[in-house]
Design a protein around this motif. Structure first.
Motif, mmCIF file in Angstrom:
data_model
loop_
_atom_site.group_PDB
_atom_site.id
_atom_site.type_symbol
_atom_site.label_atom_id
_atom_site.label_comp_id
_atom_site.label_asym_id
_atom_site.label_seq_id
_atom_site.Cartn_x
_atom_site.Cartn_y
_atom_site.Cartn_z
ATOM 1 N N ASN A 111 0.809 -1.219 0.000
ATOM 2 C CA ASN A 111 0.000 0.000 0.000
ATOM 3 C C ASN A 111 0.843 1.270 0.000
ATOM 4 O O ASN A 111 0.305 2.379 0.079
ATOM 5 C CB ASN A 111 -0.961 0.017 1.201
ATOM 6 N N GLU A 112 2.163 1.126 -0.087
ATOM 7 C CA GLU A 112 3.028 2.307 -0.136
ATOM 8 C C GLU A 112 3.017 2.911 -1.542
ATOM 9 O O GLU A 112 3.099 2.192 -2.539
ATOM 10 C CB GLU A 112 4.456 1.934 0.258
ATOM 11 N N LYS A 113 2.932 4.224 -1.618
ATOM 12 C CA LYS A 113 2.858 4.917 -2.904
ATOM 13 C C LYS A 113 4.073 4.635 -3.774
ATOM 14 O O LYS A 113 3.965 4.536 -4.998
ATOM 15 C CB LYS A 113 2.707 6.417 -2.676
ATOM 16 N N ALA A 114 5.238 4.506 -3.144
ATOM 17 C CA ALA A 114 6.464 4.269 -3.908
ATOM 18 C C ALA A 114 6.379 2.981 -4.715
ATOM 19 O O ALA A 114 6.876 2.898 -5.843
ATOM 20 C CB ALA A 114 7.662 4.227 -2.972
ATOM 21 N N LYS A 115 5.748 1.969 -4.164
ATOM 22 C CA LYS A 115 5.660 0.681 -4.842
ATOM 23 C C LYS A 115 4.585 0.681 -5.923
ATOM 24 O O LYS A 115 4.592 -0.155 -6.819
ATOM 25 C CB LYS A 115 5.405 -0.422 -3.818
ATOM 26 N N LEU A 116 3.651 1.628 -5.823
ATOM 27 C CA LEU A 116 2.608 1.749 -6.830
ATOM 28 C C LEU A 116 2.997 2.711 -7.944
ATOM 29 O O LEU A 116 2.505 2.602 -9.063
ATOM 30 C CB LEU A 116 1.302 2.229 -6.176
ATOM 31 N N ASN A 117 3.881 3.635 -7.651
ATOM 32 C CA ASN A 117 4.232 4.671 -8.620
ATOM 33 C C ASN A 117 5.632 4.536 -9.202
ATOM 34 O O ASN A 117 5.901 5.013 -10.298
ATOM 35 C CB ASN A 117 4.108 6.060 -7.974
ATOM 36 N N ASP A 118 6.537 3.916 -8.462
ATOM 37 C CA ASP A 118 7.928 3.846 -8.890
ATOM 38 C C ASP A 118 8.392 2.397 -8.998
ATOM 39 O O ASP A 118 7.769 1.480 -8.473
ATOM 40 C CB ASP A 118 8.840 4.585 -7.898
ATOM 41 N N ARG A 145 7.485 -3.262 -10.575
ATOM 42 C CA ARG A 145 6.467 -2.304 -10.156
ATOM 43 C C ARG A 145 5.162 -3.050 -9.916
ATOM 44 O O ARG A 145 4.886 -4.066 -10.545
ATOM 45 C CB ARG A 145 6.242 -1.224 -11.216
ATOM 46 N N SER A 149 -4.332 0.209 -10.093
ATOM 47 C CA SER A 149 -5.456 1.057 -10.472
ATOM 48 C C SER A 149 -6.107 0.671 -11.786
ATOM 49 O O SER A 149 -7.318 0.798 -11.946
ATOM 50 C CB SER A 149 -5.003 2.528 -10.531
#
Length: 316
Positions: A111-118, A145, A149
């Protein structure tokens, strides 16, 4: 002092006699309510207690008392002894059979943004523990990655989560070690019954991009040695191929005595050099041990290593 000792011994004998006089049905009801972890030592009280505690029917009732429900065909399997049902009662993680032992197989725990975006690249930000419960071996290009979404069309209905791992234009690989006994599977059942171990995973590609998919799974004994033949599958997908999800499966059967661990490895990459996450995608990683059916041997595994084990099993 002798009078006191004599009095205590007399009381213990009277108590024992009273317990022996209890009807078996009532005694069984009492034993059902006692902590399972201390029941086996109580079998030494007398033959009546032993007969109850070492009976198959008692442990089936214990399961029902605890609200643990097994399939009808398992309860009626004449090949299973009381030890099988006892091992399930002792397992505080629930029934370990027909349960996916892979953790975070679709990235559902992230659920960390870094793992979803980077991505997790092979540079200063490379992290072997980037994904929970996975050990990242390589993370080429833009790295691994997790995509959540916008799942691709035709997401497999068998997969509970709309998330998947995506690879880049250089090799991305990771692995997970599973300890079967730490997941509640009894070593004696594994040795004697060798229940089928089923592997399953879904993989796909990006539209208009070719991709390479690779999966390797092997069974290891208590010393870390590979048992039998490992399962290996590789698929080269062309750019013009459909980007639908495909399923790969395998079942380990009659693998021999000593299986204690499963090593699960997968990965891949894109066939072209375009930057981004256009390589192979994967989701729904699964390892399940089926319920035991027929006893195949009485042999038990014994470590005979005279030196240190060949590999260090990092199961954390």
């Amino acid at each position: 002092m002798d009078i006191i000792s004599h009095s205590i011994e007399s009381s213990e004998k009277d108590c024992c006699l009273e317990m022996e006089e209890l009807p078996s049905e009532l005694l069984e009801e009492i034993l059902l309510r006692i902590d399972s972890r201390i029941l086996l030592p109580l079998s030494g009280v007398c033959s009546q207690w032993s007969d109850i505690i070492y009976s198959i029917q008692f442990w089936k009732r214990k399961l029902d008392y605890l609200g643990i429900h097994l399939p009808k065909e398992v309860l009626q399997n004449p090949n299973l002894s009381w030890k099988f049902f006892y091992s399930i009662v002792l397992n505080n993680q629930g029934i370990p059979y027909q349960k996916n032992l892979i953790v975070n197989g679709s990235g559902e725990l992230e659920n960390e943004k870094a793992k979803l975006n980077d991505g997790n690249r092979n540079e200063e930000d490379f992290d072997e523990s980037w994904f929970k419960s996975w050990n990242t071996l390589s993370s080429g290009g833009q790295g691994w990655r997790l995509l959540k979404s916008l799942p691709p069309r035709s997401m497999p209905q068998e997969v509970e989560h709309n998330s998947y791992f995506a690879t880049s234009n250089f090799s991305c690989t990771k692995e997970q070690f599973l300890s079967l006994t730490e997941n509640g599977l009894d070593s004696e059942i594994l040795d004697n019954f060798q229940p089928d171990i089923e592997i399953e995973e879904f993989y796909s590609k990006s539209e208009n991009h070719g991709a390479i998919y690779d999966i390797q799974v092997c069974l290891l004994d208590g010393c870390g040695n590979v048992l039998g033949k490992a399962f290996s599958f590789r698929k080269n997908m062309e750019a013009e191929d459909e980007d639908t999800w495909r399923k790969v499966t395998h079942t380990f059967k009659d693998y021999g005595v000593g299986v204690r661990f499963v090593k699960y490895y997968h990965g891949g990459m894109a066939e072209d050099m375009e930057e981004g996450w256009f390589g192979v995608r994967m989701t729904g990683s699964s390892v399940k041990v089926k319920f035991p059916e027929v006893k195949k041997t009485e042999a038990r595994f014994e470590c005979k290593c005279k030196t240190k084990h060949k590999m260090n099993l990092n199961l954390s």
